[in-house]
Motif scaffolding. Structure first.
Motif, PDB file in Angstrom:
ATOM      1  N   SER A  83       0.829  -1.211   0.000  1.00 36.64           N
ATOM      2  CA  SER A  83       0.000   0.000   0.000  1.00 36.64           C
ATOM      3  C   SER A  83       0.860   1.256   0.000  1.00 36.64           C
ATOM      4  CB  SER A  83      -0.905  -0.004   1.236  1.00 36.64           C
ATOM      5  OG  SER A  83      -1.498   1.249   1.420  1.00 36.64           O
ATOM      6  N   LEU A  84       0.329   2.339  -0.607  1.00 40.56           N
ATOM      7  CA  LEU A  84       1.044   3.619  -0.627  1.00 40.56           C
ATOM      8  C   LEU A  84       1.231   4.182   0.782  1.00 40.56           C
ATOM      9  CD1 LEU A  84      -0.622   5.371  -3.710  1.00 40.56           C
ATOM     10  CD2 LEU A  84       1.668   4.365  -3.569  1.00 40.56           C
ATOM     11  N   ARG A  85       0.463   3.711   1.730  1.00 46.12           N
ATOM     12  CA  ARG A  85       0.598   4.178   3.119  1.00 46.12           C
ATOM     13  C   ARG A  85       1.958   3.799   3.691  1.00 46.12           C
ATOM     14  NH1 ARG A  85      -4.480   2.262   6.479  1.00 46.12           N
ATOM     15  NH2 ARG A  85      -3.427   3.566   8.034  1.00 46.12           N
ATOM     16  N   PHE A  86       2.606   2.853   3.048  1.00 42.32           N
ATOM     17  CA  PHE A  86       3.936   2.452   3.539  1.00 42.32           C
ATOM     18  C   PHE A  86       4.928   3.609   3.475  1.00 42.32           C
ATOM     19  CE2 PHE A  86       8.247   1.183   2.254  1.00 42.32           C
ATOM     20  CZ  PHE A  86       8.640   0.459   3.368  1.00 42.32           C
ATOM     21  N   TYR A  87       4.840   4.438   2.426  1.00 38.77           N
ATOM     22  CA  TYR A  87       5.867   5.460   2.174  1.00 38.77           C
ATOM     23  C   TYR A  87       5.994   6.488   3.295  1.00 38.77           C
ATOM     24  CZ  TYR A  87       6.526   3.654  -2.530  1.00 38.77           C
ATOM     25  OH  TYR A  87       6.820   2.856  -3.603  1.00 38.77           O
ATOM     26  N   PRO A  88       4.920   7.124   3.751  1.00 35.70           N
ATOM     27  CA  PRO A  88       5.099   8.107   4.843  1.00 35.70           C
ATOM     28  C   PRO A  88       5.622   7.461   6.124  1.00 35.70           C
ATOM     29  CG  PRO A  88       2.756   7.704   4.424  1.00 35.70           C
ATOM     30  CD  PRO A  88       3.509   7.099   3.297  1.00 35.70           C
ATOM     31  N   MET A  89       5.168   6.239   6.400  1.00 35.86           N
ATOM     32  CA  MET A  89       5.656   5.548   7.592  1.00 35.86           C
ATOM     33  C   MET A  89       7.134   5.220   7.469  1.00 35.86           C
ATOM     34  SD  MET A  89       2.994   5.437   9.497  1.00 35.86           S
ATOM     35  CE  MET A  89       3.466   4.285  10.766  1.00 35.86           C
ATOM     36  N   PHE A  90       7.536   4.825   6.260  1.00 31.27           N
ATOM     37  CA  PHE A  90       8.948   4.498   6.029  1.00 31.27           C
ATOM     38  C   PHE A  90       9.823   5.722   6.221  1.00 31.27           C
ATOM     39  CE2 PHE A  90      12.389   4.600   2.777  1.00 31.27           C
ATOM     40  CZ  PHE A  90      13.226   3.656   3.351  1.00 31.27           C
ATOM     41  N   TYR A  91       9.450   6.848   5.577  1.00 33.39           N
ATOM     42  CA  TYR A  91      10.296   8.038   5.664  1.00 33.39           C
ATOM     43  C   TYR A  91      10.272   8.646   7.064  1.00 33.39           C
ATOM     44  CZ  TYR A  91      11.464   8.137   0.718  1.00 33.39           C
ATOM     45  OH  TYR A  91      11.985   7.829  -0.513  1.00 33.39           O
ATOM     46  N   TYR A  92       9.166   8.489   7.759  1.00 26.52           N
ATOM     47  CA  TYR A  92       9.121   8.948   9.157  1.00 26.52           C
ATOM     48  C   TYR A  92      10.160   8.194   9.981  1.00 26.52           C
ATOM     49  CZ  TYR A  92       7.530   9.374  13.979  1.00 26.52           C
ATOM     50  OH  TYR A  92       7.480   9.581  15.344  1.00 26.52           O
ATOM     51  N   GLN A  93      10.181   6.882   9.872  1.00 29.11           N
ATOM     52  CA  GLN A  93      11.143   6.065  10.618  1.00 29.11           C
ATOM     53  C   GLN A  93      12.569   6.355  10.167  1.00 29.11           C
ATOM     54  OE1 GLN A  93      10.709   4.158  13.189  1.00 29.11           O
ATOM     55  NE2 GLN A  93       8.462   4.112  13.254  1.00 29.11           N
ATOM     56  N   LEU A  94      12.756   6.544   8.884  1.00 32.22           N
ATOM     57  CA  LEU A  94      14.095   6.781   8.325  1.00 32.22           C
ATOM     58  C   LEU A  94      14.712   8.066   8.898  1.00 32.22           C
ATOM     59  CD1 LEU A  94      16.212   5.880   6.173  1.00 32.22           C
ATOM     60  CD2 LEU A  94      15.021   7.393   4.575  1.00 32.22           C
ATOM     61  N   HIS A  95      13.985   9.191   8.817  1.00 31.14           N
ATOM     62  CA  HIS A  95      14.559  10.483   9.237  1.00 31.14           C
ATOM     63  C   HIS A  95      14.550  10.662  10.739  1.00 31.14           C
ATOM     64  CE1 HIS A  95      15.151  12.055   5.203  1.00 31.14           C
ATOM     65  NE2 HIS A  95      13.964  11.541   4.872  1.00 31.14           N
ATOM     66  N   ARG A  96      13.648   9.949  11.398  1.00 30.45           N
ATOM     67  CA  ARG A  96      13.621  10.062  12.861  1.00 30.45           C
ATOM     68  C   ARG A  96      14.790   9.335  13.496  1.00 30.45           C
ATOM     69  NH1 ARG A  96      10.167   7.069  17.138  1.00 30.45           N
ATOM     70  NH2 ARG A  96      10.275   8.476  18.916  1.00 30.45           N
ATOM     71  N   ASN A  97      15.237   8.246  12.888  1.00 32.63           N
ATOM     72  CA  ASN A  97      16.245   7.395  13.535  1.00 32.63           C
ATOM     73  C   ASN A  97      17.640   7.503  12.941  1.00 32.63           C
ATOM     74  OD1 ASN A  97      14.677   5.507  15.512  1.00 32.63           O
ATOM     75  ND2 ASN A  97      13.403   5.593  13.661  1.00 32.63           N
ATOM     76  N   ILE A  98      17.766   8.049  11.721  1.00 28.63           N
ATOM     77  CA  ILE A  98      19.084   8.157  11.094  1.00 28.63           C
ATOM     78  C   ILE A  98      19.352   9.615  10.733  1.00 28.63           C
ATOM     79  CG2 ILE A  98      20.562   7.404   9.185  1.00 28.63           C
ATOM     80  CD1 ILE A  98      18.889   4.923   8.958  1.00 28.63           C
ATOM     81  N   LYS A  99      20.435  10.159  11.250  1.00 27.18           N
ATOM     82  CA  LYS A  99      20.795  11.549  10.963  1.00 27.18           C
ATOM     83  C   LYS A  99      21.792  11.653   9.817  1.00 27.18           C
ATOM     84  CE  LYS A  99      18.154  12.601  14.357  1.00 27.18           C
ATOM     85  NZ  LYS A  99      16.779  13.049  14.027  1.00 27.18           N
ATOM     86  N   ASP A 100      22.595  10.635   9.630  1.00 29.09           N
ATOM     87  CA  ASP A 100      23.618  10.658   8.572  1.00 29.09           C
ATOM     88  C   ASP A 100      22.945  10.498   7.200  1.00 29.09           C
ATOM     89  OD1 ASP A 100      25.567   9.251   6.625  1.00 29.09           O
ATOM     90  OD2 ASP A 100      26.880   9.948   8.245  1.00 29.09           O
ATOM     91  N   GLU A 101      23.151  11.492   6.310  1.00 32.05           N
ATOM     92  CA  GLU A 101      22.481  11.474   5.005  1.00 32.05           C
ATOM     93  C   GLU A 101      22.921  10.300   4.128  1.00 32.05           C
ATOM     94  OE1 GLU A 101      22.697  15.123   2.907  1.00 32.05           O
ATOM     95  OE2 GLU A 101      21.677  16.293   4.474  1.00 32.05           O
ATOM     96  N   GLU A 102      24.205   9.968   4.220  1.00 34.22           N
ATOM     97  CA  GLU A 102      24.694   8.855   3.403  1.00 34.22           C
ATOM     98  C   GLU A 102      24.049   7.530   3.833  1.00 34.22           C
ATOM     99  OE1 GLU A 102      26.555   8.958   0.676  1.00 34.22           O
ATOM    100  OE2 GLU A 102      26.393  11.141   0.905  1.00 34.22           O
ATOM    101  N   GLU A 103      23.905   7.357   5.133  1.00 31.14           N
ATOM    102  CA  GLU A 103      23.248   6.145   5.611  1.00 31.14           C
ATOM    103  C   GLU A 103      21.763   6.142   5.247  1.00 31.14           C
ATOM    104  OE1 GLU A 103      24.101   5.376   9.779  1.00 31.14           O
ATOM    105  OE2 GLU A 103      25.564   3.910   9.079  1.00 31.14           O
ATOM    106  N   GLN A 104      21.151   7.322   5.270  1.00 33.81           N
ATOM    107  CA  GLN A 104      19.757   7.413   4.829  1.00 33.81           C
ATOM    108  C   GLN A 104      19.618   6.951   3.381  1.00 33.81           C
ATOM    109  OE1 GLN A 104      18.444  11.433   5.374  1.00 33.81           O
ATOM    110  NE2 GLN A 104      18.273  11.266   7.612  1.00 33.81           N
ATOM    111  N   LYS A 105      20.548   7.399   2.537  1.00 34.59           N
ATOM    112  CA  LYS A 105      20.506   7.012   1.121  1.00 34.59           C
ATOM    113  C   LYS A 105      20.720   5.516   0.942  1.00 34.59           C
ATOM    114  CE  LYS A 105      22.078  11.469  -0.728  1.00 34.59           C
ATOM    115  NZ  LYS A 105      23.178  12.179  -1.441  1.00 34.59           N
ATOM    116  N   GLU A 106      21.624   4.940   1.746  1.00 32.83           N
ATOM    117  CA  GLU A 106      21.893   3.505   1.633  1.00 32.83           C
ATOM    118  C   GLU A 106      20.652   2.678   1.968  1.00 32.83           C
ATOM    119  OE1 GLU A 106      24.432   1.728   0.541  1.00 32.83           O
ATOM    120  OE2 GLU A 106      25.561   3.521   0.022  1.00 32.83           O
ATOM    121  N   LEU A 107      19.967   3.049   3.044  1.00 30.20           N
ATOM    122  CA  LEU A 107      18.772   2.303   3.431  1.00 30.20           C
ATOM    123  C   LEU A 107      17.646   2.527   2.423  1.00 30.20           C
ATOM    124  CD1 LEU A 107      17.264   0.486   5.330  1.00 30.20           C
ATOM    125  CD2 LEU A 107      16.796   2.436   6.823  1.00 30.20           C
ATOM    126  N   GLU A 108      17.523   3.789   1.972  1.00 33.68           N
ATOM    127  CA  GLU A 108      16.499   4.083   0.968  1.00 33.68           C
ATOM    128  C   GLU A 108      16.743   3.266  -0.303  1.00 33.68           C
ATOM    129  OE1 GLU A 108      14.545   8.205  -0.567  1.00 33.68           O
ATOM    130  OE2 GLU A 108      16.688   7.945  -0.990  1.00 33.68           O
TER     131      GLU A 108
END
Length: 785
Positions: free
Chosen positions: A715-740
């Motif tokens: 479901s498209l509802r996954f995307y906001p939940m995913f990015y919420y968890q991503l930016h809330r828990n990871i501050k390093d941009e490079e690591e954010q890109k790797e997980l994304e």
């Protein structure tokens, strides 16, 4: 001389009838015009001269005549039935040569083309891509794998033929020829070792054409040898005399053969009828070994009882055996009687869990030609398929008596196999004890002995096999066959060689080599979940390949070569592959042979092994798109019963086979390219992302995927939940890109990758659990989410 003995020496002559071809291509042969007129072909002259010198003072006149008869395969002397048998056998065997021509001009430049390159399930075939180097057989990749034409040729002329000939001649001179059975067995394996890669024919004098060299000299010799011995029946001798002065086609049409196939039923179920009682690994190895050699034991029994040499056994492996014999009155009734005898023994010993069905087809020598034999073999396959529904029909009236021959008293169910009875006070039934004893020796095995009278594993009146570990002195009766295991340097040690996949992880304790159990295998893994992977792999569309893949080139030699070549990979080369440093002492092969493999290993090692087997199999089969593998992987704790692990891996393999050429784990079916890509992305992610610090986050994202996934779509509802968890828990941009990048595909509008869920599972498995949450994660992972 008895008929069986004549057949044996005729078979020896058949195996040696074309040895002159090797002499010819090495440039050593010399023949006068008068000699050529006597034998019709120069290579036949060379064969005669070599054999005459080789046999001097070693054999009686009659035996010498029988062996030398092979040299007259082009021009038999009038009235000599030995010569005529070799002549007609060679005509029949040679008629399966391909009708296409080869582009190579010089015979000494010829190299054997791969049988795998010939197979196609389409109308057209692309040929002339791969060839074998002229080398003695060894279980090495640089020896048994075909190479692109023209590449890696060490020489361009006669030197390689000279080297093969010199080595073979020295070994042939050491044969004493005192015992026909021993001589034939050793000769067979010598020719297998030295001539497996030598083209059988390169030129047709009558047609002035250059043959396409896709049949090895070894395979031509063994088929011609089997046909020569098959012609020594009262029926065929009479027919040969009637057509002695007739045309080639009339000679081939007059003689008749039977092609017989045996198919062993119940193998998979029988193999895994084991409980997880102490020593289950040893019993499983012993069972697996027994099933690997059972086709050989049965094939030897039928031929022995029918009075034929073992060279008539065209193939034995993968639960099947096939042999050729000559037609004579009453032979079908004899086969029926032998089937009944085998049924009685198998029912008595295994209660109907193992059986064999026998089918045969009668045909003339003319039907051995290309475009002729296919129909008969298809009929044979259909017959054995039908008979599987009628197995044990010969003993149905006595079935209960045979199964319950021990009686009801003083016996109880075996706790290991849970199907056979054991005496009260004994730990296991007879066969489970035997399997455990043999299974203990398999990892250290150096020799196997096939016998009609005894064996570690022996079927009464049928035959048996014994295993001898390194350091043991093998014992063999005069009629037994002693074979060196997984090595071809047998000449001074045994009668021949035998390939068996027997790789298991071992350890040394108090000077003894012991097999590690599954828990010990996993203890050595430094990180990640201690999970075992059960992996099953087999060749796709194999029935279709055998029935349709060779098209107009369908023949006994090609079918036997295809079977033998597949078994060489799974029974022999698999051991070589698993000796690589990254796999050494980490993989437990439960079974491998014919066209399939089942192994267990720590999960991460298992995935790498599966990928490597697929890669090597693709290369081994000439990158032919019609030779593919499907695999199923099941993960569990090391204490999980192996029979259930086998069933679960089989279920996964079925998922992969729904689309073919894939691997399935947790129900995710991936192409091999996608699987390889996934593992590469996984390794890259592990290098660039601090997985241990963010393990809880990874688990949350995994649960999000599972939560919002419905009917295969997220479901498209996954995307906001995913990015919420991503930016809330990871501050390093490079690591954010790797997980994304691990979860989403930037080249495809950031859609969720098909393998995202699978990769998250693997990441969580690679990182060691340290909390109660990890136990919950482990449960979810093992349950498939």
């Amino acid at each position: 001389m008895e008929k069986a003995e004549v057949r044996t020496w005729l078979a020896v002559g058949g195996l040696l009838h074309d040895i002159g071809k090797l002499i010819d291509r090495s440039g050593e042969g010399r023949a006068e015009e008068e000699e050529k007129g006597q034998f019709l072909r120069a290579h036949a002259v060379y064969s005669y001269k070599f054999l005459k010198e080789l046999l001097e003072g070693k054999v009686s006149k009659e035996v010498e005549e029988l062996i030398l008869s092979g040299s007259y395969h082009h021009k038999p002397k009038p009235g000599n039935l030995y010569h005529l048998a070799q002549h007609i056998a060679d005509l029949c065997a040679s008629s399966e040569r391909s009708l296409r021509e080869d582009i190579e001009t010089r015979k000494e430049e010829k190299r054997l083309k791969s049988i795998f390159d010939l197979v196609s399930l389409e109308e057209t075939q692309k040929l002339d891509k791969y060839e074998y180097q002229l080398r003695c057989l060894e279980l090495r990749k640089d020896v048994i794998f075909p190479t692109e034409i023209g590449k890696n040729r060490e020489t361009e002329g006669k030197e390689e033929y000279e080297a093969l000939l010199d080595s073979l001649k020295e070994r042939l001179k050491q044969l004493d020829f005192r015992d026909g059975h021993k001589t034939l067995t050793k000769l067979y394996h010598l020719l297998y070792k030295y001539l497996w890669c030598v083209p059988a024919s390169t030129y047709d004098r009558e047609r002035g054409t250059k043959h396409y060299p896709d049949i090895s000299l070894f395979d031509h010799l063994r088929v011609a040898s089997a046909l020569a011995s098959s012609l020594w029946t009262d029926y065929n001798k009479k027919k040969m005399q009637e057509v002695e002065n007739k045309s080639v086609e009339e000679k081939k049409e007059a003689v008749e053969f039977l092609l017989v196939e045996g198919d062993i039923t119940g193998i998979q179920r029988f193999l895994y009828l084991l409980s997880n009682t102490k020593g289950v690994g040893k019993r499983l190895r012993g069972k697996s070994f027994f099933l690997s050699v059972l086709p050989v034991i049965l094939g030897r029994f039928f031929l022995r009882e029918l009075g034929y040499p073992m060279v008539n056994l065209l193939y034995a492996g993968g639960g099947k055996f096939q042999f050729v014999i000559g037609y004579e009155e009453g032979v079908e009734q004899k086969l029926d009687e032998l089937q009944r005898r085998v049924d009685e023994v198998l029912v008595k010993e295994f209660g109907g869990h193992l059986g064999v069905v026998l089918g045969w087809r009668r045909f003339t020598g003319k039907k051995l030609g290309v475009n002729e034999l296919g129909k008969k073999i298809h009929e044979l396959y259909e017959e054995t398929g039908r008979k599987k529904f009628q197995k044990f029909s010969t003993v149905l009236e006595n079935f209960d008596r045979l199964v319950n021959y021990l009686g009801p008293d003083n016996y109880e169910m075996c706790p290991s196999c849970q199907v056979s009875l054991k005496p009260e006070g004994e730990e296991f039934c007879k066969w489970c004890k035997l399997f455990q004893k043999v299974g203990e020796k398999i990892p250290r095995a150096e020799y196997v002995v096939f016998s009609s009278e005894m064996g570690d594993l022996y079927l009464e009146g049928i035959g048996g096999v014994s295993v001898y570990a390194k350091g043991q002195n093998p014992y063999a009766l005069p009629d037994d066959t002693l074979l060196l295991l997984n090595r071809t340097d047998f000449e001074d040690k045994a009668d021949g060689f035998f390939f068996l996949a027997n790789t298991v992880p071992t350890k040394e304790e108090e000077g003894k080599i012991l097999v590690k159990d599954f828990e010990e295998m996993l203890e050595e893994e430094e990180e990640g979940y201690k999970l075992l992977a059960f992996v099953k792999m087999d060749v796709d569309n194999l029935g279709l390949i055998f029935s349709q893949g060779l098209k107009e080139d369908y023949s006994i030699s090609r079918v036997a070569t295809l079977s033998r070549s597949l078994d060489l990979f799974f029974s022999g080369y698999i051991n070589t592959l698993l000796q690589k440093e990254e796999f050494k002492n980490k993989v437990y092969v439960v079974y491998s042979g014919g066209d399939d493999v089942f192994f267990c290993a720590p999960w991460e090692i298992a995935l790498k092994v599966a990928k490597e087997i697929k890669k090597d199999f693709t290369e081994y089969t000439c990158r032919n798109k019609f030779f593919t593998l499907s695999a199923g992987v099941f993960f569990q704790k090391p204490t999980y019963p192996i029979r259930f692990g086998a069933d679960k891996a089989e279920d996964e393999k079925d998922i992969a086979k729904a689309k073919k050429n894939r691997i399935s784990l947790w129900g995710y079916s991936l192409s091999w390219d996608a699987f390889k890509n996934a593992l590469e992305r996984l390794n890259e992610f592990m290098k660039n992302f601090d997985v241990h610090s963010h393990r809880t986050l990874l688990y949350r994202i995994y649960t999000l995927l599972r939560t919002y996934k419905k009917e295969g779509k997220v479901s498209l509802r996954f995307y906001p939940m995913f990015y919420y968890q991503l930016h809330r828990n990871i501050k390093d941009e490079e690591e954010q890109k790797e997980l994304e990048k691990l979860i989403l595909d930037p080249k495809n509008d950031y859609n969720i990758r098909d393998d995202a869920e699978l990769l998250l599972k693997l990441v969580l498995m690679k990182t060691r659990g340290v909390s109660e949450r990890a136990k919950e994660e482990s449960y979810i992972l093992n349950k498939g989410g």
